[in-house]
Write an enzyme that holds these catalytic residues in place. Structure first.
Site, mmCIF file in Angstrom:
data_model
loop_
_atom_site.group_PDB
_atom_site.id
_atom_site.type_symbol
_atom_site.label_atom_id
_atom_site.label_comp_id
_atom_site.label_asym_id
_atom_site.label_seq_id
_atom_site.Cartn_x
_atom_site.Cartn_y
_atom_site.Cartn_z
ATOM 1 N N GLY A 92 -3.633 -3.690 12.896
ATOM 2 C CA GLY A 92 -2.793 -2.621 12.358
ATOM 3 C C GLY A 92 -1.403 -3.122 12.037
ATOM 4 O O GLY A 92 -1.177 -4.333 11.961
ATOM 5 N N ASN A 93 -0.482 -2.201 11.834
ATOM 6 C CA ASN A 93 0.910 -2.604 11.583
ATOM 7 C C ASN A 93 1.846 -1.534 12.143
ATOM 8 O O ASN A 93 1.399 -0.545 12.707
ATOM 9 C CB ASN A 93 1.137 -2.857 10.092
ATOM 10 C CG ASN A 93 0.884 -1.609 9.276
ATOM 11 O OD1 ASN A 93 1.625 -0.636 9.378
ATOM 12 N ND2 ASN A 93 -0.197 -1.619 8.490
#
Ligand code: PMT
Length: 394
Positions: A207-208
């Site tokens: 993810g980020n």
């Protein structure tokens, strides 16, 4: 109409806080507004014309008798998109409430229909005097936005409610006023936001750091301006977005599907989401035991916005670029490679910008001058990008 085409009249009353309006003038200019300063004659005791002329880069008049041939009290009033009067003294508030026109500033207020923000600053005894209370009520009943002064220590020993608000609070209020421009009525604005997640197994993902705050700001701003707003939201909170149609997605693939469906229907796409460029080649259905968790094979995700731009039929497409080096160069090549009309590039080194209420960067476009933004709220950026879109839509 972009901010750079927007004219603001900054009226300055005769209060000691006049010097703080120099900072306000700078912040308005940073955001691309063109500002004409109109001080009252007595305010020049605090800050002189030379300072205002140097800071604004424009001539400064206080009286209708200057440049009479230009009929400046009418021409400036017609040109102004917004008025900010800061500081507004008790006397200036009283004069505006009475509809007097005894200097250039009060003439302009009478002659203009532009939204007006009044920022009072005075001794608490004057602020709480029944005459001022009644005058403020009158101004509010006419649709003017009058801020509440802050409470705290005043210039002298006294303290109470009467202090000039912080520049950031004034700018925030100003955004509300500028946001009242309903130039997107009948337009469909499609926004992507948040950060996609690429599943590794039922527990883990790639993810980020995107929180979705910028996308919320964009959706709220578009809504305020009258647009029909659709948000494709990846792993972000959308609770405060009443009135916006939301499609929740998790991965880049889901986001791609949702946008493929919505894109042909929109007039403007703002691609704010942080999309994973790659995903694991395999999604395990069982949690991977830690002894086997040594490497993950990846394959690329489609470049969603680049794919969409190939099917574009008049839509205005605005992208974002999150960079940590060679920002402008990298963003310019994304602007072209992804078929965008404009792109906002921000430096996200050390996780900056993610999850914050403010942003800084540069808007690059194919048509028009670049706009560098120092530190502005995400709401302000949202309005600037929508200004661009609205102008392109004509
Ligand atoms: O959400 P916040 O916490 O408020 O933070 C805001 C933000 C930092 C996420 C935002 O300001 C921002 O920079 N968003 C874009 C992040 C990003 O993915 O940038 P990029 O340079 O990797 O991508 C360039 C453009 O291509 C973006 O418009 C992106 O949405 C799009 N893209 C990227 C990859 C991909 N596979 N498909 C895409 O469409």
């Amino acid at each position: 109409m972009s901010a750079s085409n927007r004219e603001v009249v900054l009226g300055v009353g005769a209060g000691i806080a006049a010097y703080k309006s120099c900072e306000l003038l700078r912040r308005l200019q940073d955001r691309g507004y063109t500002v004409t300063v109109v001080p009252t004659p007595s305010s020049l005791n605090f800050v002189g014309s030379a300072t205002w002329e140097a800071l604004s880069g424009r001539p400064v008049s206080t009286e209708v008798w200057d440049n009479v041939h230009e009929v400046s009290h009418i021409s400036l009033a017609q040109k102004a998109d917004f008025f900010v009067i800061a500081p507004a003294t008790a006397d200036l508030i009283a004069r505006i409430a009475m509809g007097r026109a005894d200097d250039l500033l009060t003439n302009l207020v009478l002659a203009s229909e532009a939204p007006l923000l009044i920022v009072p600053a005075m001794h608490p005894a004057m602020w709480l005097d029944p005459a001022t209370i009644a005058n403020v009520q009158t101004l509010r009943s006419r649709g003017y936005v009058v801020m509440e002064p802050e409470t705290g220590r005043l210039t002298g020993r006294d303290s109470g409610q009467g202090r000039f608000p912080e520049t950031s609070s004034i700018i925030e209020k100003f955004d509300v006023i500028t946001g009242n421009v309903r130039d997107l009525v009948g337009k469909r604005v499609l926004i992507s936001g948040g950060g996609t997640r690429e599943a590794i197994d039922p527990v883990r993902f790639i993810g980020n750091r995107s929180s979705g705050k910028q996308a919320v700001a964009l959706a709220s701003a578009a809504l305020l301006r009258g647009a029909d707003v659709h948000l494709v939201a990846a792993n972000m909170s959308t609770e405060e977005l009443g009135g916006v149609t939301v499609t929740e997605v998790e991965s880049a693939q889901e986001m791609h599907q949702a946008l493929l469906h919505e894109f042909p229907l929109c007039d403007v796409l703002v691609m704010c989401a942080a999309v994973a460029d790659a995903k694991p080649t395999q999604r395990f259905t069982e949690k991977i035991k830690k002894t086997f968790l040594t490497s993950i094979n990846l394959e690329p995700n489609p470049d969603i916005v680049a794919e969409l731009s190939k099917t574009k039929q008049g839509q205005i497409m605005i992208g974002f670029a999150a960079e940590t080096s060679h920002h402008t160069e990298a963003a310019r090549s994304k602007l072209v490679a992804k078929g965008l009309d404009a792109i906002y590039v921000n430096d996200v080194s050390d996780g900056a910008i993610f999850g914050k209420d403010t942003t800084q960067g540069m808007i690059l476009s194919r048509t028009g001058a670049d706009i560098a933004l120092k530190e502005v709220s995400k709401d302000a950026l949202a309005h600037l990008l929508l200004d661009y879109a609205a102008r392109q839509l004509g």
